[in-house]
Scaffold this motif. Structure first.
Motif, PDB file in Angstrom:
ATOM      1  N   HIS A  13      30.600  53.115  35.254  1.00 50.85           N
ATOM      2  CA  HIS A  13      29.550  54.302  34.517  1.00 50.85           C
ATOM      3  C   HIS A  13      29.257  54.297  33.394  1.00 50.85           C
ATOM      4  O   HIS A  13      28.099  54.614  33.049  1.00 50.85           O
ATOM      5  N   ASN A  14      30.307  54.246  32.564  1.00 47.11           N
ATOM      6  CA  ASN A  14      30.171  54.377  30.916  1.00 47.11           C
ATOM      7  C   ASN A  14      30.009  53.173  30.129  1.00 47.11           C
ATOM      8  O   ASN A  14      30.151  53.042  28.943  1.00 47.11           O
ATOM      9  N   GLY A  15      30.005  51.874  30.790  1.00 46.47           N
ATOM     10  CA  GLY A  15      29.858  50.685  30.273  1.00 46.47           C
ATOM     11  C   GLY A  15      30.516  49.430  30.869  1.00 46.47           C
ATOM     12  O   GLY A  15      31.178  49.754  31.964  1.00 46.47           O
ATOM     13  N   GLU A  16      30.094  48.619  30.500  1.00 46.14           N
ATOM     14  CA  GLU A  16      30.703  46.996  31.140  1.00 46.14           C
ATOM     15  C   GLU A  16      32.051  46.968  30.958  1.00 46.14           C
ATOM     16  O   GLU A  16      32.460  47.410  29.746  1.00 46.14           O
ATOM     17  N   ARG A  17      32.890  46.277  31.905  1.00 43.89           N
ATOM     18  CA  ARG A  17      34.278  45.952  31.728  1.00 43.89           C
ATOM     19  C   ARG A  17      34.585  44.393  32.627  1.00 43.89           C
ATOM     20  O   ARG A  17      33.791  44.164  33.304  1.00 43.89           O
ATOM     21  N   HIS A  18      35.589  44.085  32.109  1.00 42.00           N
ATOM     22  CA  HIS A  18      36.193  42.812  32.634  1.00 42.00           C
ATOM     23  C   HIS A  18      37.172  43.233  33.578  1.00 42.00           C
ATOM     24  O   HIS A  18      37.561  44.331  33.988  1.00 42.00           O
ATOM     25  N   GLY A  19      37.377  42.303  34.524  1.00 46.02           N
ATOM     26  CA  GLY A  19      38.159  42.524  35.648  1.00 46.02           C
ATOM     27  C   GLY A  19      39.424  43.455  35.353  1.00 46.02           C
ATOM     28  O   GLY A  19      39.739  44.268  36.007  1.00 46.02           O
ATOM     29  N   TYR A  20      40.452  42.726  34.519  1.00 43.63           N
ATOM     30  CA  TYR A  20      41.543  43.587  34.189  1.00 43.63           C
ATOM     31  C   TYR A  20      41.345  45.040  33.720  1.00 43.63           C
ATOM     32  O   TYR A  20      42.092  45.811  34.127  1.00 43.63           O
ATOM     33  N   ALA A  21      40.355  45.292  32.925  1.00 42.10           N
ATOM     34  CA  ALA A  21      40.059  46.453  32.209  1.00 42.10           C
ATOM     35  C   ALA A  21      39.609  47.401  33.469  1.00 42.10           C
ATOM     36  O   ALA A  21      40.033  48.505  33.722  1.00 42.10           O
ATOM     37  N   LEU A  22      38.782  46.874  34.655  1.00 46.53           N
ATOM     38  CA  LEU A  22      38.529  47.516  35.710  1.00 46.53           C
ATOM     39  C   LEU A  22      39.702  48.190  36.448  1.00 46.53           C
ATOM     40  O   LEU A  22      39.659  49.159  36.911  1.00 46.53           O
ATOM     41  N   MET A  23      40.558  47.151  36.761  1.00 44.46           N
ATOM     42  CA  MET A  23      41.734  47.535  37.531  1.00 44.46           C
ATOM     43  C   MET A  23      42.517  48.808  36.614  1.00 44.46           C
ATOM     44  O   MET A  23      42.933  49.699  37.542  1.00 44.46           O
ATOM     45  N   ALA A  24      42.525  48.732  35.239  1.00 41.31           N
ATOM     46  CA  ALA A  24      43.215  49.825  34.713  1.00 41.31           C
ATOM     47  C   ALA A  24      42.409  51.072  34.694  1.00 41.31           C
ATOM     48  O   ALA A  24      43.014  52.108  34.934  1.00 41.31           O
ATOM     49  N   GLU A  25      41.276  51.013  34.686  1.00 42.00           N
ATOM     50  CA  GLU A  25      40.183  52.094  34.547  1.00 42.00           C
ATOM     51  C   GLU A  25      40.348  52.881  35.854  1.00 42.00           C
ATOM     52  O   GLU A  25      40.340  54.008  36.066  1.00 42.00           O
ATOM     53  N   VAL A  26      40.452  51.916  36.872  1.00 41.06           N
ATOM     54  CA  VAL A  26      40.488  52.788  38.283  1.00 41.06           C
ATOM     55  C   VAL A  26      41.589  53.292  38.480  1.00 41.06           C
ATOM     56  O   VAL A  26      41.758  54.478  38.943  1.00 41.06           O
ATOM     57  N   GLU A  27      42.751  52.850  38.038  1.00 44.05           N
ATOM     58  CA  GLU A  27      44.001  53.457  38.072  1.00 44.05           C
ATOM     59  C   GLU A  27      44.045  54.657  37.468  1.00 44.05           C
ATOM     60  O   GLU A  27      44.554  55.804  37.696  1.00 44.05           O
ATOM     61  N   GLU A  28      43.527  54.744  36.140  1.00 48.05           N
ATOM     62  CA  GLU A  28      43.443  55.758  35.399  1.00 48.05           C
ATOM     63  C   GLU A  28      42.740  56.863  35.758  1.00 48.05           C
ATOM     64  O   GLU A  28      43.113  58.002  35.926  1.00 48.05           O
ATOM     65  N   LEU A  29      41.474  56.568  36.404  1.00 44.73           N
ATOM     66  CA  LEU A  29      40.507  57.461  36.778  1.00 44.73           C
ATOM     67  C   LEU A  29      40.945  58.427  38.140  1.00 44.73           C
ATOM     68  O   LEU A  29      40.730  59.495  38.180  1.00 44.73           O
ATOM     69  N   THR A  30      41.776  57.474  38.856  1.00 41.92           N
ATOM     70  CA  THR A  30      42.344  58.064  40.146  1.00 41.92           C
ATOM     71  C   THR A  30      43.563  58.600  40.163  1.00 41.92           C
ATOM     72  O   THR A  30      44.283  59.175  40.924  1.00 41.92           O
ATOM     73  N   GLY A  31      44.246  58.560  38.835  1.00 40.64           N
ATOM     74  CA  GLY A  31      45.689  59.275  38.764  1.00 40.64           C
ATOM     75  C   GLY A  31      46.705  58.201  39.461  1.00 40.64           C
ATOM     76  O   GLY A  31      47.581  58.960  40.059  1.00 40.64           O
ATOM     77  N   GLY A  32      46.305  57.088  39.637  1.00 42.04           N
ATOM     78  CA  GLY A  32      46.999  56.089  40.537  1.00 42.04           C
ATOM     79  C   GLY A  32      46.865  56.313  41.969  1.00 42.04           C
ATOM     80  O   GLY A  32      47.616  55.464  42.802  1.00 42.04           O
ATOM     81  N   ALA A  33      45.934  56.984  42.383  1.00 40.58           N
ATOM     82  CA  ALA A  33      45.600  56.934  43.870  1.00 40.58           C
ATOM     83  C   ALA A  33      45.092  55.765  44.417  1.00 40.58           C
ATOM     84  O   ALA A  33      45.342  55.500  45.569  1.00 40.58           O
ATOM     85  N   VAL A  34      44.523  55.076  43.510  1.00 42.85           N
ATOM     86  CA  VAL A  34      43.720  53.993  44.036  1.00 42.85           C
ATOM     87  C   VAL A  34      44.115  52.815  42.960  1.00 42.85           C
ATOM     88  O   VAL A  34      43.868  53.267  41.774  1.00 42.85           O
ATOM     89  N   THR A  35      44.862  51.808  43.499  1.00 43.78           N
ATOM     90  CA  THR A  35      45.179  50.780  42.728  1.00 43.78           C
ATOM     91  C   THR A  35      44.555  49.378  43.335  1.00 43.78           C
ATOM     92  O   THR A  35      44.607  49.332  44.522  1.00 43.78           O
ATOM     93  N   LEU A  36      44.116  48.860  42.539  1.00 43.81           N
ATOM     94  CA  LEU A  36      43.620  47.336  43.012  1.00 43.81           C
ATOM     95  C   LEU A  36      44.197  46.257  42.902  1.00 43.81           C
ATOM     96  O   LEU A  36      44.559  46.001  41.688  1.00 43.81           O
ATOM     97  N   GLY A  37      44.471  45.298  43.918  1.00 42.72           N
ATOM     98  CA  GLY A  37      45.030  43.994  43.509  1.00 42.72           C
ATOM     99  C   GLY A  37      44.015  43.086  43.238  1.00 42.72           C
ATOM    100  O   GLY A  37      42.703  43.579  43.399  1.00 42.72           O
ATOM    101  N   VAL A  38      44.208  42.128  42.559  1.00 40.49           N
ATOM    102  CA  VAL A  38      43.264  41.052  42.205  1.00 40.49           C
ATOM    103  C   VAL A  38      42.362  40.790  43.378  1.00 40.49           C
ATOM    104  O   VAL A  38      41.197  40.717  43.062  1.00 40.49           O
ATOM    105  N   ALA A  39      42.753  40.422  44.519  1.00 37.41           N
ATOM    106  CA  ALA A  39      42.061  40.038  45.611  1.00 37.41           C
ATOM    107  C   ALA A  39      40.959  40.892  46.075  1.00 37.41           C
ATOM    108  O   ALA A  39      40.082  40.863  46.331  1.00 37.41           O
ATOM    109  N   THR A  40      41.442  42.344  46.100  1.00 31.68           N
ATOM    110  CA  THR A  40      40.572  43.386  46.324  1.00 31.68           C
ATOM    111  C   THR A  40      39.619  43.698  45.368  1.00 31.68           C
ATOM    112  O   THR A  40      38.126  43.949  45.692  1.00 31.68           O
ATOM    113  N   LEU A  41      39.765  43.406  43.940  1.00 29.81           N
ATOM    114  CA  LEU A  41      38.947  43.871  42.917  1.00 29.81           C
ATOM    115  C   LEU A  41      37.777  42.596  43.099  1.00 29.81           C
ATOM    116  O   LEU A  41      36.666  43.044  43.187  1.00 29.81           O
ATOM    117  N   TYR A  42      38.218  41.424  43.206  1.00 28.52           N
ATOM    118  CA  TYR A  42      37.005  40.344  43.230  1.00 28.52           C
ATOM    119  C   TYR A  42      36.149  40.402  44.455  1.00 28.52           C
ATOM    120  O   TYR A  42      35.152  40.040  44.622  1.00 28.52           O
TER     121      TYR A  42
END
Length: 116
Positions: A13-42
């Motif tokens: 929502h607030n800007g472009e991100r690469h894959g690893y940054a997206l994984m980290a951002e999702v975990e931070e935003l959800t307080g760890g409730a949603v964690t993405l593996g590489v396969a799920t991410l892509y």
């Protein structure tokens, strides 16, 4: 919409991100409730691209050793949300908000909660 896709839209929502940054951002935003593996991410990003919710952009990642003239800069894929993605994210947030409000009115959020 899956929790992974909604979380990715929020992360973008607030800007472009690469894959690893997206994984980290999702975990931070959800307080760890949603964690993405590489396969799920892509897999999710591929689906989101097909649906027109995000677009892939190429950016250059230049590491110190890559500054030498004899080496090409590494290409890194980044993603950004599209206007359609913003609309879908807002619609999903409103839909979830209505459900959470209903759960709160019914006392669902306090059921099973023990006093401290």
């Amino acid at each position: 919409m899956t929790p992974a896709i909604f979380a990715l839209l929020l992360a973008l929502h607030n800007g472009e991100r690469h894959g690893y940054a997206l994984m980290a951002e999702v975990e931070e935003l959800t307080g760890g409730a949603v964690t993405l593996g590489v396969a799920t991410l892509y897999r999710s990003l591929r689906r989101m691209r097909v649906d027109g919710l995000v677009e892939e952009i190429e950016t250059e990642s230049v590491a110190a050793e890559e500054l030498r003239a004899d080496r090409r800069a590494e290409r890194r894929r980044s993603y950004r949300i599209t206007p359609a993605g913003r609309t879908v994210a807002a619609d999903e947030a409103r839909r979830l908000s209505v459900l959470v409000d209903a759960a709160a009115r019914l006392g669902v959020l306090t059921e099973g909660k023990r006093p401290l």
